[in-house]
Design a protein around this motif. Structure first.
Motif, PDB file in Angstrom:
ATOM      1  N   GLY A  13      -6.063  20.472  -9.508  1.00  0.00           N
ATOM      2  CA  GLY A  13      -5.330  21.560 -10.139  1.00  0.00           C
ATOM      3  C   GLY A  13      -5.231  22.815  -9.304  1.00  0.00           C
ATOM      4  O   GLY A  13      -4.540  23.761  -9.686  1.00  0.00           O
ATOM      5  N   SER A  34      -4.942  27.797 -11.564  1.00  0.00           N
ATOM      6  CA  SER A  34      -4.131  26.612 -11.322  1.00  0.00           C
ATOM      7  C   SER A  34      -2.643  26.924 -11.451  1.00  0.00           C
ATOM      8  O   SER A  34      -2.201  27.491 -12.460  1.00  0.00           O
ATOM      9  CB  SER A  34      -4.491  25.493 -12.303  1.00  0.00           C
ATOM     10  OG  SER A  34      -3.611  24.396 -12.125  1.00  0.00           O
ATOM     11  N   ILE A  76      -6.459  17.949 -15.050  1.00  0.00           N
ATOM     12  CA  ILE A  76      -6.950  18.837 -14.002  1.00  0.00           C
ATOM     13  C   ILE A  76      -8.262  19.500 -14.424  1.00  0.00           C
ATOM     14  O   ILE A  76      -8.690  19.403 -15.572  1.00  0.00           O
ATOM     15  CB  ILE A  76      -5.921  19.932 -13.652  1.00  0.00           C
ATOM     16  CG1 ILE A  76      -5.693  20.879 -14.838  1.00  0.00           C
ATOM     17  CG2 ILE A  76      -4.601  19.307 -13.201  1.00  0.00           C
ATOM     18  CD1 ILE A  76      -4.806  22.073 -14.520  1.00  0.00           C
ATOM     19  N   VAL A 101      -6.591  20.196 -19.355  1.00  0.00           N
ATOM     20  CA  VAL A 101      -7.525  20.903 -18.484  1.00  0.00           C
ATOM     21  C   VAL A 101      -8.947  20.594 -18.953  1.00  0.00           C
ATOM     22  O   VAL A 101      -9.271  20.779 -20.129  1.00  0.00           O
ATOM     23  CB  VAL A 101      -7.289  22.426 -18.512  1.00  0.00           C
ATOM     24  CG1 VAL A 101      -8.156  23.115 -17.465  1.00  0.00           C
ATOM     25  CG2 VAL A 101      -5.814  22.747 -18.296  1.00  0.00           C
TER      26      VAL A 101
END
Length: 256
Positions: free
Chosen positions: A149, A220, A166, A197
């Motif tokens: 990410g 990111s 990510i 995430v």
């Protein structure tokens, strides 16, 4: 109550099951479990700076991985970037811990894949004695792309990528005066693709409170290029995944 915290991510006509535990996300249809930001060696780095941390980092990480493997029995374990903590050195203690953790994982699953993150400049040195572990810039399976990410790989733009998993930002949610590690799920959050995430896996990592952050405040580019207000925070409490409304809808409730 389900024995596994489970969230169904909708991708077109398909539904992707994701289960959550100990900072990990498991995708049963793909047989893949992912964690991000393991940061092996952060305890040694803090000790070198004069901080005494009351945590046996290696034992804590091994125990967490063992519990995850026992819970999910994954075929593939993806370490989704920033597996190491220090950028330009690999301390002896960190190297030994890394070797023991990789050995334990390699003995527990069919495949271990390390995704390189922004901290992993010494990963080739660390992997010198770990031939059974793959190291890649990303990993793709069943429509899911795993990347750290910190940058957007060209592969993320391909049509067959529907969900991007990510780490990198270490998200936490401040709830009732307590900082809770959280997952962030954004439906079609980046160029029509879903984004998940992961929280930082190492409990020594400083978390980033997302309560009042705007998209531009994140590291990111996947998040910076979209609207973080559309992401839903998810925390796991007593084995149950609690999914909140989109951050933009309940930000005022979190103010205190």
């Amino acid at each position: 109550r389900s024995p596994f915290p489970l969230l169904t991510l909708h991708r077109g006509e398909r539904r992707v099951k994701a289960e959550y535990f100990n900072g990990a996300a498991y995708f049963p249809d793909a047989g893949v479990c992912a964690v991000a930001d393991v940061h092996v060696g952060i305890e040694a780095a803090l000790h070198a700076e004069g901080f005494a941390m009351p945590l046996d980092e290696e034992r804590e990480l091994l125990d967490r991985f063992k519990a995850i493997v026992q819970r999910f029995r994954p075929a593939v374990m993806v370490l989704d970037g920033d597996v190491l903590h220090e950028f330009s050195r690999l301390r002896r203690d960190a190297s030994r811990s890394f070797d023991r953790i990789m050995l334990a994982l390699a003995a527990s699953v069919d495949e271990v894949v390390i995704i390189t993150g922004s901290h992993d400049r010494m990963i080739d040195v660390a992997l010198a004695d770990n031939a059974d572990v793959k190291c890649e810039p990303f990993y793709f399976k069943n429509g899911i792309l795993f990347c750290h990410g910190d940058a957007i790989p060209a592969r993320a733009k391909d049509a067959d990528v529907e969900l991007i998993v990510i780490g990198h930002d270490h998200p936490t949610l401040d709830v009732e005066m307590k900082k809770e590690p959280c997952y962030l799920y954004g439906k079609k959050a980046w160029r029509g693709k879903d984004v998940l995430v992961l929280p930082a896996f190492n409990p020594l990592c400083a978390g980033t409170s997302i309560n009042r952050l705007d998209s531009r405040d994140f590291l990111s580019p996947f998040i910076r290029e979209g609207d973080v207000g559309a992401y839903r925070p998810i925390i796991v409490v007593e084995g149950e995944a609690l999914e909140f409304p989109p951050l933009g809808e309940f930000r005022d409730v979190l103010e205190f």
